[in-house]
Design a protein around this motif. Structure first.
Motif, PDB file in Angstrom:
ATOM      1  N   CYS A  70       0.846  -1.188   0.000  1.00 19.13           N
ATOM      2  CA  CYS A  70       0.000   0.000   0.000  1.00 19.13           C
ATOM      3  C   CYS A  70       0.885   1.243   0.000  1.00 19.13           C
ATOM      4  N   ARG A  71       0.261   2.365  -0.259  1.00 16.66           N
ATOM      5  CA  ARG A  71       0.943   3.665  -0.185  1.00 16.66           C
ATOM      6  C   ARG A  71       0.335   4.464   0.955  1.00 16.66           C
ATOM      7  N   ILE A  72       1.186   4.963   1.850  1.00 22.17           N
ATOM      8  CA  ILE A  72       0.723   5.776   2.968  1.00 22.17           C
ATOM      9  C   ILE A  72       1.528   7.069   3.020  1.00 22.17           C
ATOM     10  N   ALA A  73       1.075   8.001   3.849  1.00 22.93           N
ATOM     11  CA  ALA A  73       1.832   9.216   4.146  1.00 22.93           C
ATOM     12  C   ALA A  73       1.539   9.616   5.584  1.00 22.93           C
ATOM     13  N   LEU A  74       2.535  10.194   6.234  1.00 19.23           N
ATOM     14  CA  LEU A  74       2.426  10.651   7.620  1.00 19.23           C
ATOM     15  C   LEU A  74       2.717  12.142   7.682  1.00 19.23           C
ATOM     16  N   THR A  75       1.840  12.889   8.362  1.00 20.15           N
ATOM     17  CA  THR A  75       2.052  14.314   8.581  1.00 20.15           C
ATOM     18  C   THR A  75       1.780  14.621  10.050  1.00 20.15           C
ATOM     19  N   GLY A  76       2.003  15.884  10.438  1.00 18.69           N
ATOM     20  CA  GLY A  76       1.830  16.269  11.833  1.00 18.69           C
ATOM     21  C   GLY A  76       3.165  16.297  12.538  1.00 18.69           C
ATOM     22  N   THR A  77       3.138  16.122  13.851  1.00 23.25           N
ATOM     23  CA  THR A  77       4.391  16.111  14.585  1.00 23.25           C
ATOM     24  C   THR A  77       5.151  14.822  14.294  1.00 23.25           C
ATOM     25  N   THR A  87      13.142   2.100   9.659  1.00 21.60           N
ATOM     26  CA  THR A  87      12.650   3.452   9.928  1.00 21.60           C
ATOM     27  C   THR A  87      12.033   4.088   8.688  1.00 21.60           C
ATOM     28  N   LEU A  88      10.908   4.787   8.894  1.00 27.26           N
ATOM     29  CA  LEU A  88      10.200   5.463   7.814  1.00 27.26           C
ATOM     30  C   LEU A  88      10.197   6.969   8.050  1.00 27.26           C
ATOM     31  N   PRO A  89      10.326   7.778   6.987  1.00 31.90           N
ATOM     32  CA  PRO A  89      10.275   9.237   7.126  1.00 31.90           C
ATOM     33  C   PRO A  89       8.845   9.754   7.032  1.00 31.90           C
ATOM     34  N   MET A  90       8.687  11.063   7.234  1.00 32.02           N
ATOM     35  CA  MET A  90       7.375  11.704   7.189  1.00 32.02           C
ATOM     36  C   MET A  90       7.291  12.647   5.996  1.00 32.02           C
ATOM     37  N   ALA A 166       9.708   1.900  -0.309  1.00 32.12           N
ATOM     38  CA  ALA A 166      10.256   2.809  -1.313  1.00 32.12           C
ATOM     39  C   ALA A 166       9.631   4.184  -1.108  1.00 32.12           C
ATOM     40  N   PHE A 167      10.457   5.210  -1.168  1.00 29.44           N
ATOM     41  CA  PHE A 167       9.945   6.571  -0.993  1.00 29.44           C
ATOM     42  C   PHE A 167      10.928   7.552  -1.621  1.00 29.44           C
ATOM     43  N   PRO A 168      10.438   8.741  -2.018  1.00 34.36           N
ATOM     44  CA  PRO A 168      11.295   9.733  -2.671  1.00 34.36           C
ATOM     45  C   PRO A 168      12.161  10.482  -1.661  1.00 34.36           C
ATOM     46  N   ALA A 169      13.152  11.212  -2.193  1.00 34.41           N
ATOM     47  CA  ALA A 169      14.015  12.022  -1.330  1.00 34.41           C
ATOM     48  C   ALA A 169      13.341  13.329  -0.925  1.00 34.41           C
ATOM     49  N   TRP A 170      12.370  13.799  -1.716  1.00 34.11           N
ATOM     50  CA  TRP A 170      11.700  15.061  -1.405  1.00 34.11           C
ATOM     51  C   TRP A 170      10.632  14.851  -0.322  1.00 34.11           C
ATOM     52  N   TRP A 171      10.252  15.929   0.324  1.00 32.43           N
ATOM     53  CA  TRP A 171       9.190  15.886   1.332  1.00 32.43           C
ATOM     54  C   TRP A 171       8.539  17.255   1.424  1.00 32.43           C
ATOM     55  N   ILE A 172       7.418  17.317   2.134  1.00 35.64           N
ATOM     56  CA  ILE A 172       6.744  18.588   2.385  1.00 35.64           C
ATOM     57  C   ILE A 172       6.661  18.824   3.891  1.00 35.64           C
ATOM     58  N   ASP A 173       6.524  20.081   4.262  1.00 34.81           N
ATOM     59  CA  ASP A 173       6.251  20.465   5.641  1.00 34.81           C
ATOM     60  C   ASP A 173       5.032  21.365   5.606  1.00 34.81           C
ATOM     61  N   VAL A 174       3.951  20.925   6.236  1.00 36.96           N
ATOM     62  CA  VAL A 174       2.693  21.669   6.161  1.00 36.96           C
ATOM     63  C   VAL A 174       2.845  23.073   6.721  1.00 36.96           C
TER      64      VAL A 174
END
Length: 314
Positions: A70-77, A87-90, A166-174
Protein backbone atom coordinates in the motif's frame (compact mmCIF):
# COMPACT_ATOMS: atom_id res chain seq x y z
CA UNK A 1 -11.37 -5.19 -0.36
CA UNK A 2 -8.11 -4.77 1.56
CA UNK A 3 -8.21 -4.73 5.36
CA UNK A 4 -5.61 -3.80 7.96
CA UNK A 5 -5.56 -5.55 11.34
CA UNK A 6 -4.90 -3.43 14.42
CA UNK A 7 -2.37 -5.31 16.57
CA UNK A 8 -2.20 -2.63 19.26
CA UNK A 9 -4.18 0.63 19.16
CA UNK A 10 -1.85 3.25 20.59
CA UNK A 11 -3.12 5.73 23.17
CA UNK A 12 -5.95 7.25 21.12
CA UNK A 13 -6.17 6.46 17.41
CA UNK A 14 -9.36 7.46 15.62
CA UNK A 15 -10.73 7.50 12.09
CA UNK A 16 -11.15 11.12 10.95
CA UNK A 17 -11.74 13.11 7.79
CA UNK A 18 -12.40 16.83 7.24
CA UNK A 19 -15.33 16.78 9.64
CA UNK A 20 -19.09 16.87 9.80
CA UNK A 21 -20.30 20.22 8.46
CA UNK A 22 -23.79 21.68 8.29
CA UNK A 23 -25.24 19.92 11.33
CA UNK A 24 -24.44 22.28 14.22
CA UNK A 25 -28.00 23.60 14.25
CA UNK A 26 -28.96 20.11 15.47
CA UNK A 27 -26.31 20.11 18.21
CA UNK A 28 -23.87 17.88 16.28
CA UNK A 29 -20.17 18.66 16.60
CA UNK A 30 -17.85 19.12 13.65
CA UNK A 31 -15.47 16.34 14.75
CA UNK A 32 -12.87 15.55 12.07
CA UNK A 33 -9.11 15.97 12.15
CA UNK A 34 -7.83 18.33 14.83
CA UNK A 35 -5.60 19.78 12.10
CA UNK A 36 -7.62 19.43 8.88
CA UNK A 37 -4.73 20.83 6.82
CA UNK A 38 -2.31 18.13 7.98
CA UNK A 39 -4.71 15.33 7.03
CA UNK A 40 -5.59 17.02 3.73
CA UNK A 41 -1.93 17.20 2.70
CA UNK A 42 -1.35 13.58 3.76
CA UNK A 43 -4.20 12.61 1.46
CA UNK A 44 -2.68 14.65 -1.37
CA UNK A 45 0.61 12.79 -0.94
CA UNK A 46 -1.04 9.41 -1.56
CA UNK A 47 -3.23 10.61 -4.43
CA UNK A 48 -6.52 10.82 -2.52
CA UNK A 49 -9.13 13.51 -2.49
CA UNK A 50 -8.51 15.78 0.50
CA UNK A 51 -11.84 14.69 2.00
CA UNK A 52 -10.74 11.04 2.38
CA UNK A 53 -10.66 9.47 5.84
CA UNK A 54 -7.40 8.62 7.57
CA UNK A 55 -6.11 8.00 11.08
CA UNK A 56 -5.51 10.63 13.74
CA UNK A 57 -2.86 9.47 16.22
CA UNK A 58 -2.43 11.00 19.67
CA UNK A 59 0.70 10.67 21.87
CA UNK A 60 1.56 7.13 20.74
CA UNK A 61 0.55 5.31 17.58
CA UNK A 62 -0.75 1.84 16.77
CA UNK A 63 0.83 -1.29 15.34
CA UNK A 64 -0.95 -2.45 12.20
CA UNK A 65 -0.58 -5.56 10.07
CA UNK A 66 -0.65 -4.62 6.38
CA UNK A 67 -2.18 -7.47 4.42
CA UNK A 68 -0.85 -6.23 1.08
CA UNK A 69 1.35 -3.52 -0.41
CA UNK A 70 0.00 0.00 0.00
CA UNK A 71 0.94 3.67 -0.19
CA UNK A 72 0.72 5.78 2.97
CA UNK A 73 1.83 9.22 4.15
CA UNK A 74 2.43 10.65 7.62
CA UNK A 75 2.05 14.31 8.58
CA UNK A 76 1.83 16.27 11.83
CA UNK A 77 4.39 16.11 14.58
CA UNK A 78 7.30 13.71 14.13
CA UNK A 79 6.41 10.14 14.98
CA UNK A 80 8.62 7.11 15.43
CA UNK A 81 7.52 5.04 12.43
CA UNK A 82 8.89 1.70 11.23
CA UNK A 83 7.96 -1.05 8.77
CA UNK A 84 9.22 -4.47 9.94
CA UNK A 85 11.75 -2.56 12.03
CA UNK A 86 12.95 -0.28 9.21
CA UNK A 87 12.65 3.45 9.93
CA UNK A 88 10.20 5.46 7.81
CA UNK A 89 10.27 9.24 7.13
CA UNK A 90 7.37 11.70 7.19
CA UNK A 91 5.87 14.17 4.76
CA UNK A 92 6.16 12.04 1.60
CA UNK A 93 4.48 9.05 -0.08
CA UNK A 94 5.68 5.73 1.33
CA UNK A 95 5.20 2.56 -0.72
CA UNK A 96 5.16 -0.33 1.73
CA UNK A 97 5.08 -4.09 1.11
CA UNK A 98 2.84 -6.29 3.22
CA UNK A 99 4.18 -6.43 6.77
CA UNK A 100 3.92 -4.70 10.13
CA UNK A 101 3.63 -0.94 10.40
CA UNK A 102 4.60 0.31 13.85
CA UNK A 103 3.87 3.87 14.89
CA UNK A 104 5.47 4.64 18.25
CA UNK A 105 5.70 7.76 20.40
CA UNK A 106 5.31 11.26 18.99
CA UNK A 107 8.10 13.79 19.44
CA UNK A 108 7.69 17.48 20.23
CA UNK A 109 3.95 17.48 19.75
CA UNK A 110 0.73 15.62 20.44
CA UNK A 111 -0.80 14.43 17.16
CA UNK A 112 0.04 12.97 13.75
CA UNK A 113 -2.09 11.87 10.80
CA UNK A 114 -1.87 8.89 8.47
CA UNK A 115 -3.43 8.68 5.02
CA UNK A 116 -3.56 5.57 2.84
CA UNK A 117 -4.21 5.45 -0.90
CA UNK A 118 -7.90 4.64 -1.33
CA UNK A 119 -8.78 6.09 2.07
CA UNK A 120 -10.28 4.32 5.05
CA UNK A 121 -13.65 2.90 4.05
CA UNK A 122 -15.57 3.62 7.26
CA UNK A 123 -19.36 4.09 7.09
CA UNK A 124 -20.57 7.57 6.15
CA UNK A 125 -22.70 9.04 8.96
CA UNK A 126 -24.20 12.50 8.41
CA UNK A 127 -21.93 13.14 5.42
CA UNK A 128 -18.68 12.19 7.19
CA UNK A 129 -16.60 9.19 8.20
CA UNK A 130 -15.22 11.03 11.25
CA UNK A 131 -15.36 9.64 14.78
CA UNK A 132 -17.43 11.72 17.21
CA UNK A 133 -16.06 10.45 20.52
CA UNK A 134 -18.50 12.48 22.62
CA UNK A 135 -21.50 11.40 20.56
CA UNK A 136 -20.29 7.81 20.18
CA UNK A 137 -20.88 7.51 16.45
CA UNK A 138 -18.99 7.62 13.17
CA UNK A 139 -15.53 6.28 12.41
CA UNK A 140 -15.04 2.80 13.86
CA UNK A 141 -18.15 2.21 16.00
CA UNK A 142 -17.88 5.74 17.41
CA UNK A 143 -14.75 5.00 19.43
CA UNK A 144 -10.96 4.92 19.35
CA UNK A 145 -9.37 1.82 17.85
CA UNK A 146 -8.73 -1.30 19.94
CA UNK A 147 -6.62 -4.38 19.27
CA UNK A 148 -8.26 -6.73 16.79
CA UNK A 149 -10.11 -4.07 14.79
CA UNK A 150 -10.08 -4.52 11.01
CA UNK A 151 -9.77 -1.34 8.97
CA UNK A 152 -11.21 -1.50 5.46
CA UNK A 153 -9.21 0.31 2.78
CA UNK A 154 -10.87 1.73 -0.31
CA UNK A 155 -9.87 0.87 -3.86
CA UNK A 156 -6.59 2.32 -5.13
CA UNK A 157 -4.09 1.69 -7.90
CA UNK A 158 -1.83 -1.30 -7.15
CA UNK A 159 1.49 -0.40 -5.52
CA UNK A 160 4.57 -1.77 -7.22
CA UNK A 161 7.20 -2.29 -4.59
CA UNK A 162 10.13 -4.54 -3.81
CA UNK A 163 10.68 -6.32 -0.53
CA UNK A 164 11.54 -3.04 1.18
CA UNK A 165 9.77 0.31 1.51
CA UNK A 166 10.26 2.81 -1.31
CA UNK A 167 9.94 6.57 -0.99
CA UNK A 168 11.30 9.73 -2.67
CA UNK A 169 14.01 12.02 -1.33
CA UNK A 170 11.70 15.06 -1.40
CA UNK A 171 9.19 15.89 1.33
CA UNK A 172 6.74 18.59 2.39
CA UNK A 173 6.25 20.47 5.64
CA UNK A 174 2.69 21.67 6.16
CA UNK A 175 3.90 24.55 8.37
CA UNK A 176 6.94 26.70 7.73
CA UNK A 177 9.36 25.40 10.40
CA UNK A 178 11.32 28.66 10.43
CA UNK A 179 8.40 30.92 11.30
CA UNK A 180 5.78 28.85 13.10
CA UNK A 181 5.66 28.72 16.89
CA UNK A 182 2.83 26.54 18.11
CA UNK A 183 3.03 28.24 21.51
CA UNK A 184 1.62 31.48 20.03
CA UNK A 185 -2.07 31.55 19.07
CA UNK A 186 -3.58 34.60 17.39
CA UNK A 187 -7.16 35.53 18.22
CA UNK A 188 -9.89 38.06 17.53
CA UNK A 189 -10.84 39.49 20.97
CA UNK A 190 -14.47 39.92 21.92
CA UNK A 191 -15.88 42.93 23.78
CA UNK A 192 -15.66 41.11 27.12
CA UNK A 193 -13.65 43.15 29.68
CA UNK A 194 -11.11 40.33 30.14
CA UNK A 195 -10.64 39.60 26.43
CA UNK A 196 -7.52 41.76 26.13
CA UNK A 197 -6.11 40.54 29.44
CA UNK A 198 -5.80 37.08 27.91
CA UNK A 199 -2.83 38.31 25.87
CA UNK A 200 -1.01 39.74 28.89
CA UNK A 201 -0.72 36.44 30.77
CA UNK A 202 1.29 33.26 30.34
CA UNK A 203 -0.86 30.14 30.15
CA UNK A 204 -0.10 26.44 30.13
CA UNK A 205 -2.05 23.63 28.56
CA UNK A 206 -3.82 21.71 31.31
CA UNK A 207 -3.62 17.93 31.54
CA UNK A 208 -7.42 17.79 31.50
CA UNK A 209 -7.58 18.69 27.80
CA UNK A 210 -8.96 16.61 24.95
CA UNK A 211 -10.50 16.82 21.48
CA UNK A 212 -13.31 18.96 22.87
CA UNK A 213 -10.95 21.68 23.98
CA UNK A 214 -7.68 22.81 25.54
CA UNK A 215 -8.09 23.90 29.13
CA UNK A 216 -5.65 26.65 30.10
CA UNK A 217 -3.91 26.98 33.43
CA UNK A 218 -2.71 30.38 34.68
CA UNK A 219 -3.31 33.22 37.11
CA UNK A 220 -6.96 33.38 36.08
CA UNK A 221 -9.15 36.12 34.66
CA UNK A 222 -12.06 37.94 36.23
CA UNK A 223 -15.54 38.03 34.81
CA UNK A 224 -16.13 34.32 34.39
CA UNK A 225 -19.52 32.78 34.94
CA UNK A 226 -21.87 30.05 33.92
CA UNK A 227 -25.28 31.59 34.41
CA UNK A 228 -25.53 33.46 31.10
CA UNK A 229 -27.92 32.69 28.29
CA UNK A 230 -26.54 29.91 26.13
CA UNK A 231 -25.18 31.24 22.85
CA UNK A 232 -23.62 29.60 19.81
CA UNK A 233 -19.96 28.63 20.03
CA UNK A 234 -17.66 27.18 17.39
CA UNK A 235 -14.32 25.50 16.93
CA UNK A 236 -11.82 28.15 18.03
CA UNK A 237 -14.06 29.94 20.56
CA UNK A 238 -12.37 30.99 23.81
CA UNK A 239 -14.67 30.54 26.80
CA UNK A 240 -14.23 31.90 30.33
CA UNK A 241 -15.60 29.57 33.06
CA UNK A 242 -16.24 30.74 36.65
CA UNK A 243 -12.74 29.67 37.79
CA UNK A 244 -11.16 32.20 35.40
CA UNK A 245 -9.20 29.52 33.49
CA UNK A 246 -10.08 29.86 29.78
CA UNK A 247 -11.02 26.97 27.49
CA UNK A 248 -10.16 26.91 23.78
CA UNK A 249 -12.81 24.85 21.99
CA UNK A 250 -11.55 22.39 19.38
CA UNK A 251 -12.89 19.80 16.91
CA UNK A 252 -15.34 18.00 19.21
CA UNK A 253 -16.67 21.21 20.76
CA UNK A 254 -20.31 21.55 21.77
CA UNK A 255 -22.49 23.89 19.73
CA UNK A 256 -23.78 26.25 22.46
CA UNK A 257 -22.51 27.41 25.82
CA UNK A 258 -23.33 29.80 28.66
CA UNK A 259 -19.79 30.87 29.57
CA UNK A 260 -18.63 34.34 28.48
CA UNK A 261 -16.66 34.37 25.25
CA UNK A 262 -13.24 36.02 25.12
CA UNK A 263 -12.89 35.82 21.37
CA UNK A 264 -11.97 33.37 18.66
CA UNK A 265 -8.62 31.86 17.67
CA UNK A 266 -8.08 32.23 13.92
CA UNK A 267 -8.63 29.04 11.93
CA UNK A 268 -5.10 28.72 10.56
CA UNK A 269 -3.69 28.58 14.12
CA UNK A 270 -5.96 25.82 15.41
CA UNK A 271 -3.60 23.13 14.10
CA UNK A 272 -0.99 24.51 16.49
CA UNK A 273 -3.35 24.17 19.43
CA UNK A 274 -3.86 20.50 18.51
CA UNK A 275 -0.16 19.90 19.23
CA UNK A 276 -0.02 21.41 22.73
CA UNK A 277 1.15 18.89 25.29
CA UNK A 278 0.03 19.14 28.94
CA UNK A 279 2.15 21.70 30.75
CA UNK A 280 3.40 23.47 27.64
CA UNK A 281 3.21 27.28 27.64
CA UNK A 282 0.91 29.13 25.26
CA UNK A 283 0.62 32.85 24.56
CA UNK A 284 -2.28 34.66 22.88
CA UNK A 285 -1.73 37.48 20.42
CA UNK A 286 -4.70 39.73 19.57
CA UNK A 287 -5.31 40.62 15.92
CA UNK A 288 -7.85 42.78 14.12
CA UNK A 289 -10.14 41.42 11.38
CA UNK A 290 -7.92 42.77 8.58
CA UNK A 291 -4.92 40.92 10.02
CA UNK A 292 -6.97 37.72 10.41
CA UNK A 293 -8.03 37.90 6.76
CA UNK A 294 -4.43 38.51 5.63
CA UNK A 295 -3.21 35.53 7.67
CA UNK A 296 -5.97 33.33 6.22
CA UNK A 297 -4.95 34.36 2.68
CA UNK A 298 -1.29 33.68 3.45
CA UNK A 299 -2.18 30.22 4.77
CA UNK A 300 -4.31 29.48 1.71
CA UNK A 301 -1.50 30.55 -0.62
CA UNK A 302 0.97 28.28 1.15
CA UNK A 303 -1.39 25.32 0.81
CA UNK A 304 -1.91 26.11 -2.88
CA UNK A 305 1.86 26.05 -3.41
CA UNK A 306 2.08 22.72 -1.57
CA UNK A 307 -0.66 21.23 -3.76
CA UNK A 308 1.20 22.31 -6.89
CA UNK A 309 4.50 20.94 -5.59
CA UNK A 310 2.95 17.57 -4.71
CA UNK A 311 1.20 17.30 -8.09
CA UNK A 312 4.47 17.98 -9.91
CA UNK A 313 6.27 15.21 -8.05
CA UNK A 314 3.64 12.45 -8.08
Amino acid sequence: MTAWQVLSPGLQTTVQDQGRHGWRHLGIARAGAMDPTALAMANRLVGNDEQAAGLEIAVRGPRIRLSRACRIALTGTEIQATWNGETLPMGRPLDLPAGELSLGPLRDGLRAWLAVAGGLDAPVVLDSRSTDLRGGFGGYDGRALVAGDLLSIGDAAPVKTSRRPAFPAWWIDVDDPWTVDRHVLRYLPSLHPSARELAGAVWHAHANSNRQGVRLDGAGLSGGGGDGVSEPVAVGTLQLPPDGQPILLLADAQTVGGYPRLGHVIACDLGRAAQLRPGEPVHFEPVIPAQARALAHEHAHRLARLRIAIAQHL
